[in-house]
Enzyme design. Structure first.
Site, PDB file in Angstrom:
ATOM      1  N   ASP A 167      -0.622   2.220  -5.360  1.00 42.63           N
ATOM      2  CA  ASP A 167      -0.585   0.782  -5.595  1.00 42.63           C
ATOM      3  C   ASP A 167      -1.838   0.363  -6.351  1.00 42.63           C
ATOM      4  OD1 ASP A 167      -1.885   1.523  -3.009  1.00 42.63           O
ATOM      5  OD2 ASP A 167      -2.415  -0.593  -2.973  1.00 42.63           O
ATOM      6  N   ASN A 222      -7.081   6.038   3.716  1.00 40.55           N
ATOM      7  CA  ASN A 222      -8.480   6.353   3.399  1.00 40.55           C
ATOM      8  C   ASN A 222      -8.864   7.787   3.768  1.00 40.55           C
ATOM      9  OD1 ASN A 222      -8.433   5.944   6.132  1.00 40.55           O
ATOM     10  ND2 ASN A 222     -10.162   4.543   6.201  1.00 40.55           N
ATOM     11  N   ASN A 281      -9.434   3.008  -1.594  1.00 35.06           N
ATOM     12  CA  ASN A 281     -10.027   4.000  -0.696  1.00 35.06           C
ATOM     13  C   ASN A 281      -9.281   5.335  -0.688  1.00 35.06           C
ATOM     14  OD1 ASN A 281     -12.153   2.352   0.099  1.00 35.06           O
ATOM     15  ND2 ASN A 281     -10.936   1.387   1.693  1.00 35.06           N
ATOM     16  N   HIS A 299       0.818  -1.212   0.000  1.00 36.19           N
ATOM     17  CA  HIS A 299       0.000   0.000   0.000  1.00 36.19           C
ATOM     18  C   HIS A 299       0.852   1.263   0.000  1.00 36.19           C
ATOM     19  CE1 HIS A 299      -4.190   0.590  -0.205  1.00 36.19           C
ATOM     20  NE2 HIS A 299      -4.489   0.798   1.048  1.00 36.19           N
TER      21      HIS A 299
END
Length: 195
Positions: A96, A71, A117, A22
């Site tokens: 990513d 997020n 997100n 991530h």
């Protein structure tokens, strides 16, 4: 692109997340800062930022890593866009992408968020989707593994050996995008990364 572009590398803050799938967007921005000899410093927009050029005469870049969780990336991004008087056309987000195989780099403007997100929050905060995404392939989770668990994992040993090349490729894509244009970067990187 205009003479100034906001390049945002997505990730989660803290040592716990360093080196995870991530956080590859944040790693690409760190690579760009390193290449430019620029230091990412704290900004009031809850991000670390460096204003720089990759080389004399090249476009000005505002390199940024949000310090919020993935997020909640939209707040820092919209605050930076406002601070530097930049809009959607001047925004590049490096992130990513599980829909690309590990090692692939692709670019696109607009479109869906693919369940990401961080992108969803940026789209909401910026009031539109018409920004460039530099998609860095991290592969799909094996078997029935949950996507959230997968992107928070570190790369395998074999992948880790290839990771510096992937980060370098994605940084090259940002440079080509900002110094030439989206089409040139797409033609170059998509030809190398079919699928």
């Amino acid at each position: 692109m205009t003479d100034r572009t906001l390049v945002v590398g997505l990730g989660n803050p803290g040592e716990k997340y360093t080196g995870t799938r991530h956080n590859i967007g944040a790693a690409v921005v760190a690579e760009l800062a390193s290449r430019a000899g620029a230091k990412l410093s704290a900004h009031r927009a809850r991000a670390v930022v460096a204003e720089t050029r990759m080389r004399p005469g090249s476009p000005r870049l505002v390199l940024a890593q949000p310090l919020t969780y993935m997020n909640l990336s939209g707040g820092p991004v919209s605050a930076l866009a406002s601070y530097y008087s930049l809009g959607l056309p001047e925004l590049v987000v490096v992130h990513d992408d599980i829909d690309l195989p590990f090692g692939a780099v692709k670019l696109k403007r607009g479109g869906g968020e693919g369940g990401h997100n961080g992108l969803r929050d940026i789209t909401k905060a910026m009031g539109g989707k018409d920004y460039v995404r530099v998609r860095v392939g991290v592969g799909r989770p094996p078997g029935r593994m949950d996507t959230a668990d997968w992107v928070l994992r570190r790369f395998t040993g074999a992948e880790a050996k290839e990771l510096p090349l992937l980060v370098s490729d994605a940084a090259d894509a940002v440079e080509m995008l900002t110094e030439q244009d989206l089409l040139a970067a797409q033609q170059h990187f998509h030809a190398r990364n079919p699928g």
